[in-house]
Design a protein around this motif. Structure first.
Motif, PDB file in Angstrom:
ATOM      1  N   ILE A  36      -5.450 -33.699 113.641  1.00 46.78           N
ATOM      2  CA  ILE A  36      -4.649 -34.302 114.712  1.00 46.78           C
ATOM      3  C   ILE A  36      -4.417 -33.265 115.803  1.00 46.78           C
ATOM      4  CG2 ILE A  36      -2.458 -35.397 115.298  1.00 46.78           C
ATOM      5  CD1 ILE A  36      -2.362 -36.494 112.442  1.00 46.78           C
ATOM      6  N   LYS A  37      -4.829 -33.611 117.009  1.00 45.64           N
ATOM      7  CA  LYS A  37      -4.751 -32.694 118.155  1.00 45.64           C
ATOM      8  C   LYS A  37      -3.856 -33.280 119.244  1.00 45.64           C
ATOM      9  CE  LYS A  37      -7.970 -30.119 116.299  1.00 45.64           C
ATOM     10  NZ  LYS A  37      -7.512 -29.146 115.365  1.00 45.64           N
ATOM     11  N   GLU A  38      -3.465 -32.433 120.193  1.00 41.93           N
ATOM     12  CA  GLU A  38      -2.660 -32.879 121.318  1.00 41.93           C
ATOM     13  C   GLU A  38      -3.374 -34.003 122.049  1.00 41.93           C
ATOM     14  OE1 GLU A  38      -1.948 -29.322 123.559  1.00 41.93           O
ATOM     15  OE2 GLU A  38      -0.390 -28.637 122.179  1.00 41.93           O
ATOM     16  N   GLY A  39      -2.631 -35.048 122.387  1.00 35.89           N
ATOM     17  CA  GLY A  39      -3.197 -36.202 123.075  1.00 35.89           C
ATOM     18  C   GLY A  39      -3.639 -37.318 122.145  1.00 35.89           C
ATOM     19  N   ASP A  40      -3.636 -37.072 120.837  1.00 33.84           N
ATOM     20  CA  ASP A  40      -4.058 -38.102 119.887  1.00 33.84           C
ATOM     21  C   ASP A  40      -3.001 -39.192 119.727  1.00 33.84           C
ATOM     22  OD1 ASP A  40      -6.500 -36.970 119.372  1.00 33.84           O
ATOM     23  OD2 ASP A  40      -5.915 -36.064 117.466  1.00 33.84           O
ATOM     24  N   VAL A  41      -3.480 -40.431 119.615  1.00 31.84           N
ATOM     25  CA  VAL A  41      -2.622 -41.574 119.322  1.00 31.84           C
ATOM     26  C   VAL A  41      -2.521 -41.701 117.806  1.00 31.84           C
ATOM     27  CG1 VAL A  41      -2.351 -44.080 119.544  1.00 31.84           C
ATOM     28  CG2 VAL A  41      -3.315 -42.753 121.447  1.00 31.84           C
ATOM     29  N   VAL A  42      -1.298 -41.875 117.313  1.00 33.67           N
ATOM     30  CA  VAL A  42      -1.076 -42.005 115.877  1.00 33.67           C
ATOM     31  C   VAL A  42      -0.096 -43.138 115.612  1.00 33.67           C
ATOM     32  CG1 VAL A  42      -1.436 -39.524 115.490  1.00 33.67           C
ATOM     33  CG2 VAL A  42       0.878 -40.377 115.834  1.00 33.67           C
ATOM     34  N   THR A  43      -0.034 -43.550 114.348  1.00 34.91           N
ATOM     35  CA  THR A  43       1.058 -44.415 113.903  1.00 34.91           C
ATOM     36  C   THR A  43       1.834 -43.630 112.855  1.00 34.91           C
ATOM     37  OG1 THR A  43      -0.415 -45.496 112.313  1.00 34.91           O
ATOM     38  CG2 THR A  43       0.013 -46.655 114.370  1.00 34.91           C
ATOM     39  N   ILE A  44       3.137 -43.913 112.814  1.00 38.75           N
ATOM     40  CA  ILE A  44       4.024 -43.243 111.867  1.00 38.75           C
ATOM     41  C   ILE A  44       4.638 -44.322 110.992  1.00 38.75           C
ATOM     42  CG2 ILE A  44       6.049 -41.769 111.624  1.00 38.75           C
ATOM     43  CD1 ILE A  44       5.388 -40.866 114.589  1.00 38.75           C
ATOM     44  N   GLU A  46       6.963 -45.951 107.749  1.00 33.84           N
ATOM     45  CA  GLU A  46       8.380 -45.858 107.367  1.00 33.84           C
ATOM     46  C   GLU A  46       8.649 -44.607 106.537  1.00 33.84           C
ATOM     47  OE1 GLU A  46      10.739 -47.970 108.512  1.00 33.84           O
ATOM     48  OE2 GLU A  46       9.145 -48.914 109.650  1.00 33.84           O
ATOM     49  N   THR A  47       7.625 -44.123 105.823  1.00 30.47           N
ATOM     50  CA  THR A  47       7.769 -42.917 105.000  1.00 30.47           C
ATOM     51  C   THR A  47       7.326 -41.661 105.761  1.00 30.47           C
ATOM     52  OG1 THR A  47       5.571 -43.250 104.046  1.00 30.47           O
ATOM     53  CG2 THR A  47       7.458 -44.193 102.848  1.00 30.47           C
ATOM     54  N   ASN A  48       7.180 -41.793 107.085  1.00 29.11           N
ATOM     55  CA  ASN A  48       6.784 -40.702 107.986  1.00 29.11           C
ATOM     56  C   ASN A  48       5.359 -40.190 107.756  1.00 29.11           C
ATOM     57  OD1 ASN A  48       9.167 -40.827 109.417  1.00 29.11           O
ATOM     58  ND2 ASN A  48      10.154 -39.248 108.191  1.00 29.11           N
ATOM     59  N   GLU A  49       4.502 -41.047 107.186  1.00 25.58           N
ATOM     60  CA  GLU A  49       3.089 -40.705 107.073  1.00 25.58           C
ATOM     61  C   GLU A  49       2.455 -40.906 108.446  1.00 25.58           C
ATOM     62  OE1 GLU A  49      -0.966 -42.145 104.778  1.00 25.58           O
ATOM     63  OE2 GLU A  49       0.949 -43.011 104.217  1.00 25.58           O
ATOM     64  N   ILE A  50       1.689 -39.904 108.888  1.00 29.22           N
ATOM     65  CA  ILE A  50       1.091 -39.928 110.222  1.00 29.22           C
ATOM     66  C   ILE A  50      -0.398 -40.245 110.084  1.00 29.22           C
ATOM     67  CG2 ILE A  50       0.632 -38.579 112.299  1.00 29.22           C
ATOM     68  CD1 ILE A  50       3.082 -36.836 111.444  1.00 29.22           C
ATOM     69  N   MET A  51      -0.824 -41.322 110.761  1.00 29.36           N
ATOM     70  CA  MET A  51      -2.226 -41.734 110.701  1.00 29.36           C
ATOM     71  C   MET A  51      -2.840 -41.690 112.099  1.00 29.36           C
ATOM     72  SD  MET A  51      -3.961 -45.318 109.449  1.00 29.36           S
ATOM     73  CE  MET A  51      -3.163 -45.257 107.868  1.00 29.36           C
ATOM     74  N   LYS A  52      -3.924 -40.969 112.223  1.00 33.14           N
ATOM     75  CA  LYS A  52      -4.633 -40.817 113.492  1.00 33.14           C
ATOM     76  C   LYS A  52      -5.432 -42.075 113.810  1.00 33.14           C
ATOM     77  CE  LYS A  52      -7.988 -37.667 115.545  1.00 33.14           C
ATOM     78  NZ  LYS A  52      -8.744 -36.435 115.350  1.00 33.14           N
ATOM     79  N   HIS A  53      -5.514 -42.413 115.123  1.00 27.95           N
ATOM     80  CA  HIS A  53      -6.280 -43.572 115.581  1.00 27.95           C
ATOM     81  C   HIS A  53      -7.268 -43.126 116.662  1.00 27.95           C
ATOM     82  CE1 HIS A  53      -4.045 -46.562 113.325  1.00 27.95           C
ATOM     83  NE2 HIS A  53      -2.988 -45.819 113.568  1.00 27.95           N
ATOM     84  N   PRO A  54      -8.442 -42.654 116.249  1.00 27.83           N
ATOM     85  CA  PRO A  54      -9.408 -42.101 117.214  1.00 27.83           C
ATOM     86  C   PRO A  54      -9.854 -43.094 118.283  1.00 27.83           C
ATOM     87  CG  PRO A  54     -10.142 -41.722 114.955  1.00 27.83           C
ATOM     88  CD  PRO A  54      -8.912 -42.573 114.891  1.00 27.83           C
TER      89      PRO A  54
END
Length: 75
Positions: A36-44, A46-54
């Motif tokens: 995960i890099k600066e500018g990346d779109v993610v979803t967070i 309820e358990t604060n798991e971060i998922m990248k969306h390329p």
């Protein structure tokens, strides 16, 4: 589930801007997946798991590039 953008990393903290209000959310950098890099779109989750969306990241960067091109054309 919340949508966010990784705005920056400073002082060992990843600073996410949560949509739609751009509320800041801080995470320790070592807890962040290295892909995960600066500018990346993610979803967070309820358990604060971060998922990248390329795909969303690419689409957003394309929209920004097009806006910049239009602005340059006006000058």
């Amino acid at each position: 589930m919340k949508k966010a953008i990784l705005d920056r990393i400073e002082d060992g903290k990843a600073v996410f801007l949560i949509e739609p209000n751009h509320t800041e959310w801080l995470v320790n950098q070592e807890e962040l997946d290295s892909s995960i890099k600066e500018g990346d779109v993610v979803t967070i989750s309820e358990t604060n798991e971060i998922m990248k969306h390329p795909q969303e990241t690419d689409e957003m960067k394309k929209r920004i590039a097009e806006k910049l091109e239009r602005l340059r054309g006006k000058n």
